[in-house]
Design an enzyme around this catalytic site. Structure first.
Site, PDB file in Angstrom:
ATOM      1  N   ASP A 297       0.834  -1.105  -0.002  1.00 52.73           N
ATOM      2  CA  ASP A 297      -0.076   0.021   0.133  1.00 52.73           C
ATOM      3  C   ASP A 297       0.988   1.167  -0.086  1.00 52.73           C
ATOM      4  O   ASP A 297       2.063   1.325   0.663  1.00 52.73           O
ATOM      5  CB  ASP A 297      -0.997   0.183   1.159  1.00 52.73           C
ATOM      6  CG  ASP A 297      -1.962   1.066   1.180  1.00 52.73           C
ATOM      7  OD1 ASP A 297      -2.373   1.477   0.000  1.00 52.73           O
ATOM      8  OD2 ASP A 297      -2.338   1.616   2.217  1.00 52.73           O
TER       9      ASP A 297
ATOM     10  N   HIS B 251      -3.871  14.071   0.431  1.00 54.62           N
ATOM     11  CA  HIS B 251      -4.115  13.302   1.734  1.00 54.62           C
ATOM     12  C   HIS B 251      -2.840  13.444   2.616  1.00 54.62           C
ATOM     13  O   HIS B 251      -3.039  13.506   3.910  1.00 54.62           O
ATOM     14  CB  HIS B 251      -4.357  11.834   1.116  1.00 54.62           C
ATOM     15  CG  HIS B 251      -4.338  10.799   2.407  1.00 54.62           C
ATOM     16  ND1 HIS B 251      -5.712  11.016   3.292  1.00 54.62           N
ATOM     17  CD2 HIS B 251      -3.711   9.808   2.722  1.00 54.62           C
ATOM     18  CE1 HIS B 251      -5.366  10.136   4.291  1.00 54.62           C
ATOM     19  NE2 HIS B 251      -4.417   9.446   3.714  1.00 54.62           N
TER      20      HIS B 251
ATOM     21  N   GLU C 131     -10.909   3.956   3.152  1.00 52.69           N
ATOM     22  CA  GLU C 131      -9.858   4.739   2.293  1.00 52.69           C
ATOM     23  C   GLU C 131     -10.048   4.599   0.911  1.00 52.69           C
ATOM     24  O   GLU C 131      -9.930   3.123   0.662  1.00 52.69           O
ATOM     25  CB  GLU C 131      -8.306   4.364   2.916  1.00 52.69           C
ATOM     26  CG  GLU C 131      -8.070   4.746   4.222  1.00 52.69           C
ATOM     27  CD  GLU C 131      -6.552   4.504   4.466  1.00 52.69           C
ATOM     28  OE1 GLU C 131      -5.692   4.282   3.834  1.00 52.69           O
ATOM     29  OE2 GLU C 131      -6.200   4.877   5.851  1.00 52.69           O
TER      30      GLU C 131
ATOM     31  N   GLU D 202      -9.124   4.029  -2.426  1.00 50.09           N
ATOM     32  CA  GLU D 202      -7.761   3.902  -3.283  1.00 50.09           C
ATOM     33  C   GLU D 202      -8.239   2.974  -4.596  1.00 50.09           C
ATOM     34  O   GLU D 202      -9.162   2.599  -4.811  1.00 50.09           O
ATOM     35  CB  GLU D 202      -7.123   2.997  -2.204  1.00 50.09           C
ATOM     36  CG  GLU D 202      -6.787   3.577  -0.956  1.00 50.09           C
ATOM     37  CD  GLU D 202      -5.372   2.613  -0.306  1.00 50.09           C
ATOM     38  OE1 GLU D 202      -4.711   2.017  -0.987  1.00 50.09           O
ATOM     39  OE2 GLU D 202      -5.371   2.967   1.055  1.00 50.09           O
TER      40      GLU D 202
ATOM     41  N   ASP E 260      -9.031   0.192   1.757  1.00 49.81           N
ATOM     42  CA  ASP E 260      -8.092  -0.332   2.410  1.00 49.81           C
ATOM     43  C   ASP E 260      -8.545   0.291   3.884  1.00 49.81           C
ATOM     44  O   ASP E 260      -8.116   1.449   4.373  1.00 49.81           O
ATOM     45  CB  ASP E 260      -6.652   0.125   2.324  1.00 49.81           C
ATOM     46  CG  ASP E 260      -5.609  -0.585   2.890  1.00 49.81           C
ATOM     47  OD1 ASP E 260      -5.724  -1.628   3.273  1.00 49.81           O
ATOM     48  OD2 ASP E 260      -4.602   0.115   2.973  1.00 49.81           O
TER      49      ASP E 260
ATOM     50  N   ARG F  83      -7.819   3.988  12.920  1.00 50.16           N
ATOM     51  CA  ARG F  83      -7.112   5.277  13.108  1.00 50.16           C
ATOM     52  C   ARG F  83      -6.630   5.035  14.646  1.00 50.16           C
ATOM     53  O   ARG F  83      -5.402   5.560  14.685  1.00 50.16           O
ATOM     54  CB  ARG F  83      -7.689   6.597  12.910  1.00 50.16           C
ATOM     55  CG  ARG F  83      -8.672   6.654  11.490  1.00 50.16           C
ATOM     56  CD  ARG F  83      -7.294   6.728  10.519  1.00 50.16           C
ATOM     57  NE  ARG F  83      -7.883   6.991   9.066  1.00 50.16           N
ATOM     58  CZ  ARG F  83      -7.225   7.068   8.028  1.00 50.16           C
ATOM     59  NH1 ARG F  83      -5.960   6.860   8.095  1.00 50.16           N
ATOM     60  NH2 ARG F  83      -7.722   7.172   6.859  1.00 50.16           N
TER      61      ARG F  83
ATOM     62  N   GLN G  84      -3.832   2.544  14.729  1.00 49.78           N
ATOM     63  CA  GLN G  84      -2.609   3.127  14.115  1.00 49.78           C
ATOM     64  C   GLN G  84      -1.882   4.097  14.865  1.00 49.78           C
ATOM     65  O   GLN G  84      -0.768   4.355  14.892  1.00 49.78           O
ATOM     66  CB  GLN G  84      -3.095   3.376  12.882  1.00 49.78           C
ATOM     67  CG  GLN G  84      -2.049   3.892  11.816  1.00 49.78           C
ATOM     68  CD  GLN G  84      -2.507   4.144  10.471  1.00 49.78           C
ATOM     69  OE1 GLN G  84      -3.725   4.025  10.107  1.00 49.78           O
ATOM     70  NE2 GLN G  84      -1.298   4.820   9.576  1.00 49.78           N
TER      71      GLN G  84
ATOM     72  N   LYS H 161      -4.088  -1.892   9.706  1.00 51.31           N
ATOM     73  CA  LYS H 161      -4.513  -2.102   8.329  1.00 51.31           C
ATOM     74  C   LYS H 161      -4.746  -3.471   8.012  1.00 51.31           C
ATOM     75  O   LYS H 161      -5.034  -3.664   6.733  1.00 51.31           O
ATOM     76  CB  LYS H 161      -3.359  -1.275   7.627  1.00 51.31           C
ATOM     77  CG  LYS H 161      -2.904   0.056   8.181  1.00 51.31           C
ATOM     78  CD  LYS H 161      -3.925   1.077   7.539  1.00 51.31           C
ATOM     79  CE  LYS H 161      -3.913   1.273   6.013  1.00 51.31           C
ATOM     80  NZ  LYS H 161      -4.977   2.193   5.703  1.00 51.31           N
TER      81      LYS H 161
ATOM     82  N   THR I  33      -8.855  -5.628   3.590  1.00 47.72           N
ATOM     83  CA  THR I  33      -8.769  -4.719   2.485  1.00 47.72           C
ATOM     84  C   THR I  33      -9.922  -5.227   1.252  1.00 47.72           C
ATOM     85  O   THR I  33      -9.850  -6.361   0.681  1.00 47.72           O
ATOM     86  CB  THR I  33      -7.611  -4.918   1.678  1.00 47.72           C
ATOM     87  OG1 THR I  33      -6.750  -4.416   2.896  1.00 47.72           O
ATOM     88  CG2 THR I  33      -7.465  -3.861   0.593  1.00 47.72           C
TER      89      THR I  33
ATOM     90  N   GLU J 287     -10.253  12.882   6.960  1.00 43.26           N
ATOM     91  CA  GLU J 287     -10.099  14.004   6.380  1.00 43.26           C
ATOM     92  C   GLU J 287     -11.568  14.850   6.353  1.00 43.26           C
ATOM     93  O   GLU J 287     -11.615  15.955   6.597  1.00 43.26           O
ATOM     94  CB  GLU J 287      -9.557  13.854   5.060  1.00 43.26           C
ATOM     95  CG  GLU J 287      -8.291  13.488   4.928  1.00 43.26           C
ATOM     96  CD  GLU J 287      -7.827  13.015   3.518  1.00 43.26           C
ATOM     97  OE1 GLU J 287      -7.044  13.898   3.098  1.00 43.26           O
ATOM     98  OE2 GLU J 287      -7.875  11.859   3.133  1.00 43.26           O
TER      99      GLU J 287
END
Length: 432
Positions: free
Chosen positions: A139, A146, A212, A214, A246, A250, A253, A266, A270, A379
């Site tokens: 990834d 971002h 996310e 992607e 993905d 948070r 992480q 993570k 996925t 975000e």
């Protein structure tokens, strides 16, 4: 100006009706793996309109008799890997055969109703499966918008981008075993988290689960161990693209990422879309990416051509348990990525790391320049300080149990669109 060939010509039509808004016109022809019904074994097919074209039957009947595919039983396999490993020549040859059959230029399918019933399976009846036996998964972190947004939140505007970010495509090695096909539900992960004012971490369900947005691409061919992959050959080693969600925890992480980066936050899941859109189908939608002149990239990362990215509209919707339909929370575009797929692949292999057919490389979150184009809840809600409001009165800072995230995307042509279908997943409660 767009570049067309005989299979991407906007005037090309299938011999049966396909709605203009369909993601799968004859100009697309994406590959996937499906079961005609739950009781059947998986087989390889191509999405076309509201149908799936069964390539196993066509191969058995001898339709793929060109110089590359003759005597190659690649469409009788469970996975796409064997076909992918034959490279661009095989992809081009198969695409021409399929296009000619579906357009009626080769009228053997058009004039044979019995054959049509055998090979054109209604998409509403099929079960899609993972299309590729994925070896390794990487990834990246390739969206400048971002990376800037996240850096601003955690380090301040003046230190948003780390010193290396504009010099190389930042990435980490992910976990291929938890890559799942669209429609597969995932449980909220358990793990360690630590509040800023807490003396020690606690164990429990993640409270800040995120999506996310992607795009991922699959390697076709690759390089031998110890050999670099030059930029001029990079795109020939990319089979095609799929949407990727993905999922991210948070809070897990934040606690674990120092000093080595993402890990358990993570690896719990996925999600990828089931249909792989080939490089050939996307050729008319090439466009230039962001300028990379300040600083100028090193020679091995300099693009082989100026238009190394694609104009692909991307959308994300969220549907809670009390909502009638997904509500759009993000509209972005693949072209916003600072680092292209070719640059990601070349950088990954620059040490002599051997990239192999079936490897999956994802872009990292794709965010645009406006607030409604941000590709994650982190975000969109700006770390929870600006909750998203939904039409039924509900709000979200991060995902709730029962929420379904639906991603989609397409490249808009003249009277048709080359689409990716849906990448969909539902968040279930944690298993405690």
């Amino acid at each position: 100006m767009p570049t067309y060939d005989a299979t991407t010509d906007p005037a090309l039509k299938a011999f049966f009706d396909i709605p203009a808004e369909s993601h799968f016109p004859i100009q697309n022809l994406p590959y996937g793996v499906f079961r005609p019904s739950a009781k059947h074994e998986p087989r390889i097919g191509v999405a076309i309109g509201d149908f799936v074209l069964d390539l196993k039957v066509l191969q058995t009947l001898g339709f793929f008799d060109g110089p590359v595919l003759r005597n190659q039983d690649v469409f009788e396999e469970r996975w796409l890997n064997e076909f992918m490993d034959l490279g661009k020549a095989a992809r081009t040859e198969a695409r021409k055969v399929i296009s000619d059959l579906l357009s009626g230029k080769d009228d053997r399918l058009k004039n044979d109703p019995d054959l049509q019933k055998r090979v054109l399976i209604p998409m509403k009846d099929v079960v899609t499966e993972l299309p590729v036996q994925i070896g390794d998964y990487t990834d990246f972190y390739s969206s400048r918008e971002h990376a800037t947004n996240v850096g601003t939140m955690f380090r301040g505007k003046d230190n948003a981008l780390q010193p290396n970010w504009l010099h190389l495509p930042v990435g980490y090695h992910g976990r291929s075993s938890s890559v799942v096909i669209s429609g597969t539900p995932l449980h909220r992960p358990m793990g360690q988290t630590k509040a800023d004012d807490a003396a020690a971490p606690v164990f429990g369900p993640s409270r800040l689960v995120d999506f996310e947005l992607e795009m991922g691409f699959f390697v076709s061919g690759g390089n031998r161990l110890g050999q670099r992959l030059p930029m001029a050959e990079a795109e020939d080693n990319i089979f095609g693209l799929a949407l990727v969600n993905d999922w991210s925890a948070r809070d897990i992480q934040k606690w674990e990422y120092v000093p080595l980066g993402p890990f358990l936050a993570k690896n719990f899941g996925t999600t990828i879309s089931p249909w792989i859109i080939t490089m050939e189908a996307l050729e008319p939608f090439r466009t230039a990416g962001p300028v990379q002149s300040e600083p100028e990239v090193l020679d091995y990362l300099k693009p082989a051509r100026p238009d190394q990215t694609y104009d692909i509209r991307l959308e994300v919707g969220i549907q809670g348990e009390n909502m009638d339909a997904p509500h759009t929370v993000c509209v972005s575009n693949f072209r916003y990525l600072y680092w292209s797929m070719a640059q990601q692949l070349v950088h990954h292999a620059v040490t002599g790391c051997n990239m192999r057919t079936g490897d999956l490389l994802a872009s990292g979150t794709i965010s645009g320049p406006t607030e409604d184009s941000y590709g994650s809840m982190l975000e969109l809600s700006w770390r929870g300080s600006k909750p998203l409001k939904f039409p039924n009165g509900e709000e979200r800072k991060f995902l709730q149990d029962g929420d379904t995230v639906v991603m989609t995307g397409w490249a808009q042509g003249d009277g048709y669109r080359v689409g990716f279908g849906a990448c969909e997943g539902r968040l279930l409660p944690a298993v405690q």
